[in-house]
Enzyme design. Structure first.
Site, PDB file in Angstrom:
ATOM      1  N   TRP A  87     -37.012  46.844   3.935  1.00 12.70           N
ATOM      2  CA  TRP A  87     -37.602  47.306   2.675  1.00 12.70           C
ATOM      3  C   TRP A  87     -38.932  48.004   2.921  1.00 12.70           C
ATOM      4  O   TRP A  87     -39.213  49.071   2.356  1.00 12.70           O
ATOM      5  CB  TRP A  87     -37.802  46.090   1.783  1.00 12.70           C
ATOM      6  CG  TRP A  87     -37.849  46.340   0.309  1.00 12.70           C
ATOM      7  CD1 TRP A  87     -38.613  47.261  -0.352  1.00 12.70           C
ATOM      8  CD2 TRP A  87     -37.096  45.648  -0.684  1.00 12.70           C
ATOM      9  NE1 TRP A  87     -38.404  47.180  -1.707  1.00 12.70           N
ATOM     10  CE2 TRP A  87     -37.469  46.205  -1.920  1.00 12.70           C
ATOM     11  CE3 TRP A  87     -36.172  44.612  -0.646  1.00 12.70           C
ATOM     12  CZ2 TRP A  87     -36.936  45.737  -3.136  1.00 12.70           C
ATOM     13  CZ3 TRP A  87     -35.636  44.162  -1.839  1.00 12.70           C
ATOM     14  CH2 TRP A  87     -36.009  44.715  -3.066  1.00 12.70           C
ATOM     15  N   ARG A 193     -30.625  52.703   0.017  1.00 13.30           N
ATOM     16  CA  ARG A 193     -30.302  51.281   0.145  1.00 13.30           C
ATOM     17  C   ARG A 193     -29.166  50.808  -0.754  1.00 13.30           C
ATOM     18  O   ARG A 193     -28.620  49.717  -0.528  1.00 13.30           O
ATOM     19  CB  ARG A 193     -31.562  50.442  -0.129  1.00 13.30           C
ATOM     20  CG  ARG A 193     -32.715  50.750   0.821  1.00 13.30           C
ATOM     21  CD  ARG A 193     -32.335  50.557   2.270  1.00 13.30           C
ATOM     22  NE  ARG A 193     -33.480  50.806   3.163  1.00 13.30           N
ATOM     23  CZ  ARG A 193     -33.451  50.633   4.474  1.00 13.30           C
ATOM     24  NH1 ARG A 193     -32.345  50.238   5.071  1.00 13.30           N
ATOM     25  NH2 ARG A 193     -34.520  50.892   5.211  1.00 13.30           N
TER      26      ARG A 193
END
Length: 231
Positions: A87, A193
């Protein structure tokens, strides 16, 4: 005089994996905010819904993306450390993470429902497989986690500093952080993602955030989705 600090409206918590969640803490902006940020270049403002939607579509298609930076999301995230490290490669954002130097780590570790095998065509990917003995493999995985956490507790009881004792804990440990990100960067995060090639454990977070984005900026999302379908 009232000196109480106003609190942001708390949004619904979206539970993910076995102990994780996504929670929208705060949001600033709107599709109209993006429109007005774009039109300020010419001293203009909104020209009605139809033209405003058309402008957002034009901005997206022609990569005039700075107006989208005027909408900002703030999330509270709880995820495994290995997810957080992927992330935080998305650097156009602000992060504040819980510190295991100052707080004792809780007995919260990600336990997958089943294991996947390595994808031989994509070195970064993995695939579901019926050939794995998940019961046996999960026992190995859980035994290792439990042993590391017991060792962590023993070090703390012996007087070892938290910042050193944490070193033996696995990356399946859950962490928490605040993430403040503008709409432009958030769309980049989602596009990468929430993609089918992304690791499952971060993809479920991106998909949850995608739903929040759609609710808050529906015109922007429609323009983004239309562009993705063309690619």
């Amino acid at each position: 005089m009232n000196t109480t600090c106003p609190q942001p409206v708390q949004e619904e918590v979206i539970s993910l994996l076995d102990h994780g969640f996504v929670k929208l803490i705060d949001f600033m902006g709107s599709d109209l905010r993006t429109v007005n940020a774009a039109r300020v270049s010419f001293g203009g403002v909104s020209k009605g819904e139809e033209k405003d939607k058309a402008l957002i579509k034009y901005l997206m298609e022609h990569k005039h993306l700075s107006p989208f930076e005027h909408c900002t999301f703030q999330f509270h995230i709880k995820c495994p450390i290995f997810v957080a490290r992927q992330w935080m490669r998305h650097r156009i954002a602000s992060y504040n993470e819980v510190s295991a130097r100052y707080t004792e780590v809780k007995d919260e570790f990600y336990i997958p429902s089943e294991f996947r095998v390595q994808d031989t065509h994509n070195k970064q990917g993995s695939l579901a497989s019926k050939d794995l003995d998940n019961e046996t493999l999960l026992k190995i995985y859980i035994d290792s986690i439990e042993a590391s956490y017991r060792a962590y507790q023993r070090l703390l009881k012996a007087g070892v500093a938290k910042e050193m004792a944490r070193g033996l804990l696995p990356v399946s440990q859950y962490t928490q952080f605040y993430w403040t990100v503008n709409a432009r960067s958030l769309l980049n995060f989602i596009s990468l993602r929430a993609d089918g090639h992304a690791q499952y454990e971060i993809r479920v977070y991106a998909e949850a955030i995608e739903k929040i984005f759609k609710q808050k900026l529906p015109w922007t999302w429609a323009a983004f989705e239309a562009l993705q379908n063309k690619i």
